[in-house]
Design a protein around this motif. Sequence first.
Motif, mmCIF file in Angstrom:
data_model
loop_
_atom_site.group_PDB
_atom_site.id
_atom_site.type_symbol
_atom_site.label_atom_id
_atom_site.label_comp_id
_atom_site.label_asym_id
_atom_site.label_seq_id
_atom_site.Cartn_x
_atom_site.Cartn_y
_atom_site.Cartn_z
ATOM 1 N N VAL A 1 38.575 123.230 93.251
ATOM 2 C CA VAL A 1 38.992 124.211 92.248
ATOM 3 C C VAL A 1 40.494 124.088 92.042
ATOM 4 O O VAL A 1 41.201 123.556 92.892
ATOM 5 C CB VAL A 1 38.632 125.679 92.628
ATOM 6 N N GLY A 2 40.957 124.599 90.895
ATOM 7 C CA GLY A 2 42.382 124.552 90.591
ATOM 8 C C GLY A 2 42.996 125.925 90.804
ATOM 9 O O GLY A 2 42.862 126.527 91.878
ATOM 10 N N CYS B 1 34.602 128.449 89.046
ATOM 11 C CA CYS B 1 35.448 128.106 90.203
ATOM 12 C C CYS B 1 35.022 128.858 91.465
ATOM 13 O O CYS B 1 35.809 129.001 92.390
ATOM 14 C CB CYS B 1 36.916 128.388 89.868
ATOM 15 N N MET C 1 43.085 122.791 95.063
ATOM 16 C CA MET C 1 43.882 121.575 94.840
ATOM 17 C C MET C 1 45.360 121.851 94.553
ATOM 18 O O MET C 1 46.133 120.925 94.311
ATOM 19 C CB MET C 1 43.294 120.820 93.648
ATOM 20 N N PRO D 1 46.047 124.335 77.099
ATOM 21 C CA PRO D 1 45.280 125.563 76.890
ATOM 22 C C PRO D 1 46.242 126.750 76.832
ATOM 23 O O PRO D 1 47.452 126.578 76.992
ATOM 24 C CB PRO D 1 44.387 125.624 78.135
ATOM 25 N N THR E 1 45.375 123.808 86.064
ATOM 26 C CA THR E 1 45.791 122.537 86.671
ATOM 27 C C THR E 1 45.241 121.371 85.845
ATOM 28 O O THR E 1 44.308 121.543 85.039
ATOM 29 C CB THR E 1 45.253 122.405 88.104
ATOM 30 N N GLY F 1 43.468 118.966 86.986
ATOM 31 C CA GLY F 1 42.050 118.816 87.364
ATOM 32 C C GLY F 1 41.170 119.779 86.588
ATOM 33 O O GLY F 1 40.103 119.412 86.082
ATOM 34 N N ALA G 1 38.219 118.883 83.991
ATOM 35 C CA ALA G 1 36.848 119.317 84.298
ATOM 36 C C ALA G 1 36.275 120.241 83.225
ATOM 37 O O ALA G 1 35.063 120.397 83.116
ATOM 38 C CB ALA G 1 36.809 119.994 85.668
ATOM 39 N N GLY H 1 32.649 114.678 91.423
ATOM 40 C CA GLY H 1 33.554 114.326 92.517
ATOM 41 C C GLY H 1 34.826 115.142 92.414
ATOM 42 O O GLY H 1 34.982 115.959 91.491
HETATM 43 C C1 LIG Z 1 45.070 133.244 79.633
HETATM 44 C C2 LIG Z 1 44.137 132.078 79.555
HETATM 45 C C3 LIG Z 1 44.103 131.332 78.391
HETATM 46 C C4 LIG Z 1 43.244 130.229 78.290
HETATM 47 N N1 LIG Z 1 43.250 129.524 77.123
HETATM 48 C C5 LIG Z 1 42.465 128.428 77.003
HETATM 49 C C6 LIG Z 1 42.502 127.647 75.828
HETATM 50 O O1 LIG Z 1 43.258 127.905 74.889
HETATM 51 N N2 LIG Z 1 41.694 126.545 75.764
HETATM 52 C C7 LIG Z 1 40.868 126.203 76.792
HETATM 53 O O2 LIG Z 1 40.164 125.195 76.683
HETATM 54 N N3 LIG Z 1 40.802 126.952 77.939
HETATM 55 C C8 LIG Z 1 41.589 128.043 78.056
HETATM 56 N N4 LIG Z 1 41.552 128.783 79.211
HETATM 57 C C9 LIG Z 1 40.628 128.366 80.276
HETATM 58 C C10 LIG Z 1 41.296 127.411 81.275
HETATM 59 O O3 LIG Z 1 42.146 126.500 80.619
HETATM 60 C C11 LIG Z 1 40.200 126.596 81.987
HETATM 61 O O4 LIG Z 1 39.292 127.449 82.611
HETATM 62 C C12 LIG Z 1 40.763 125.629 83.042
HETATM 63 O O5 LIG Z 1 39.688 124.885 83.567
HETATM 64 C C13 LIG Z 1 41.455 126.374 84.178
HETATM 65 O O6 LIG Z 1 42.035 125.438 85.068
HETATM 66 P P1 LIG Z 1 42.102 125.734 86.627
HETATM 67 O O7 LIG Z 1 42.970 124.715 87.234
HETATM 68 O O8 LIG Z 1 42.476 127.156 86.864
HETATM 69 O O9 LIG Z 1 40.587 125.453 87.044
HETATM 70 P P2 LIG Z 1 39.556 126.376 87.834
HETATM 71 O O10 LIG Z 1 39.302 127.596 87.028
HETATM 72 O O11 LIG Z 1 39.999 126.568 89.233
HETATM 73 O O12 LIG Z 1 38.262 125.452 87.800
HETATM 74 C C14 LIG Z 1 37.602 125.201 86.584
HETATM 75 C C15 LIG Z 1 36.574 124.085 86.761
HETATM 76 O O13 LIG Z 1 37.251 122.865 87.029
HETATM 77 C C16 LIG Z 1 36.795 122.277 88.226
HETATM 78 N N5 LIG Z 1 37.947 121.638 88.844
HETATM 79 C C17 LIG Z 1 39.197 122.144 88.978
HETATM 80 N N6 LIG Z 1 40.000 121.245 89.590
HETATM 81 C C18 LIG Z 1 39.239 120.155 89.834
HETATM 82 C C19 LIG Z 1 39.496 118.897 90.455
HETATM 83 N N7 LIG Z 1 40.704 118.580 90.904
HETATM 84 N N8 LIG Z 1 38.471 118.036 90.567
HETATM 85 C C20 LIG Z 1 37.245 118.322 90.091
HETATM 86 N N9 LIG Z 1 36.955 119.496 89.497
HETATM 87 C C21 LIG Z 1 37.936 120.404 89.371
HETATM 88 C C22 LIG Z 1 36.206 123.425 89.032
HETATM 89 O O14 LIG Z 1 35.222 122.974 89.926
HETATM 90 C C23 LIG Z 1 35.629 124.297 87.932
HETATM 91 O O15 LIG Z 1 34.370 123.830 87.545
HETATM 92 C C24 LIG Z 1 42.392 129.877 79.365
HETATM 93 C C25 LIG Z 1 42.420 130.639 80.539
HETATM 94 C C26 LIG Z 1 43.300 131.728 80.645
HETATM 95 C C27 LIG Z 1 43.331 132.526 81.923
#
Ligand SMILES: Cc1cc2nc3c(=O)[nH]c(=O)nc-3n(C[C@H](O)[C@H](O)[C@H](O)COP(=O)(O)OP(=O)(O)OC[C@H]3O[C@@H](n4cnc5c(N)ncnc54)[C@H](O)[C@@H]3O)c2cc1C
Length: 433
Positions: free
Chosen positions: A40-41, A50, A60, A102, A108, A110, A114, A165
């Motif tokens: 997860v990120g 996540c 990560m 986004p 992140t 990742g 994903a 993966g």
């Molecule tokens: C305020 C806000 C605005 C947003 N605006 C947008 C937008 O404009 N457009 C858009 O598309 N999304 C948007 N999002 C959603 C966000 O960009 C996605 O949910 C993104 O995946 C979050 O990244 P994270 O690192 O927090 O991942 P997480 O939420 O921690 O994980 C998301 C998914 O990615 C997988 N993952 C994460 N890291 C890895 C890795 N290293 N290897 C393999 N799998 C991994 C996880 O298993 C999970 O399935 C927004 C979210 C917020 C809170």
Amino acid sequence: MRWNPMTYTGWGRALIATGDVARPERKAALAEASKLAPAVGNKRSYGDACLNDGGKVVDMTRLDRVMSYDDATGIVEVEAGLAVGDLARLFGNKGWLPAVMPGTGFATIGGCIAMDVHGKNHHEAGSFGEHVLEITLIQNGKTRKVTPKDTALFKATVGGLGQTGIIAAAKLQMLACKGDVIMVTERRAEGWDEFIALLDASEASYSVGWIDATARSNDLGRGILEEAETGAGLIPAPKKSKTVPFNAPHFALSKPIVRMFNKAYYNRVPSSGRTSVKPISEFFFPLDKIHDWNKLYGKRGFHQFQCVVPIASADALRDMLELIADSGLASPLAVLKRMGSGRAGHMSFPMEGYTLAIDFPNRAAARHLIGRLEEMTEDAGGRLYLAKDALAKPKRMHAMYPELKDWQKAVAKADPEGVLTTDLIRRLNLRDV
Ligand SMILES: Cc1cc2nc3c(=O)[nH]c(=O)nc-3n(C[C@H](O)[C@H](O)[C@H](O)COP(=O)(O)OP(=O)(O)OC[C@H]3O[C@@H](n4cnc5c(N)ncnc54)[C@H](O)[C@@H]3O)c2cc1C
């Protein structure tokens, strides 16, 4: 590697998981981790993508180094835990930005891969995965490099919900920009038809609409369209971030308060429009300056409904807005964007059309309303965004994601034991063939 028991949530805070979390600092630790748990990120997905309740996850975010950067080409290789906003901060003033960002800079790399995230330039630049040149993927202890030429695995990994993966690192093609400031023009749209016409006619590199989801009858669909271009120059530094220190009481986002807020927000832009110059982060990540703003929804958290419908089904969104406005349940956070056709993975969200995203407090009436909106999305030939979803049912997935079977095939090969499954995958039976 140390595993610590934790209780954690996605950004919406409506669903909760308890389980062991590891936060490795070195890539070497990932070989072992990949045999045990999904990655997860920054947990900026809203629902349960996540979460792995009762299991383990690999956080990560400590693996956030820039490994290489070429100033001439804008190609950068980074560890997957680097936040996309940090990448923008590091290279924006050198003339390069992440090609797709986004609405939060905390996602992140990742997480961006994903979920194959989209940004305010989707109509021009497509999705995040379309700018990924190579992924370092760790599968069951083995490291491999995956490029777009490895079609089956690449398309199952990009937008693939972490099921092929652990993404350890990625090589990205950044997008040339004029600098790290942005010129933003805001215009009012007085109603739905005008809003759609403005979105269709927009030629700006970046565009996004805020929509007043409480407005009814003649005002239905009114809002503000923001169009923007990057530029160079010196402007004041971004304002200091603030924190929401505690869970807000339930009346903080009650119907009269949201209506009042929306009216004032709409009226702050003069009817003739206005243009301003800002640091890029204020345009791309407007909510990031208020840390923990998700606490504004109180202890029970909130849900974001986000769908995309094809161009020809724009009226379906209008019908949804009517239902939402009548319900009195919407929060001020409501976004309307036009999307292009760009998508890089089998399970990627984007399709050419219009996307609507609206936050609702986590209450029975809102969950019921979202159920109805999901039905309307399916009837319109659209799909739900799994990065935001916490409520959908498995039955809708095959119609909304027609390449689901291709993804399932690649995922079954990549992770036959199912160690990478998450709560989202189980709730939607996504891996059940
Ligand atoms: C305020 C806000 C605005 C947003 N605006 C947008 C937008 O404009 N457009 C858009 O598309 N999304 C948007 N999002 C959603 C966000 O960009 C996605 O949910 C993104 O995946 C979050 O990244 P994270 O690192 O927090 O991942 P997480 O939420 O921690 O994980 C998301 C998914 O990615 C997988 N993952 C994460 N890291 C890895 C890795 N290293 N290897 C393999 N799998 C991994 C996880 O298993 C999970 O399935 C927004 C979210 C917020 C809170």
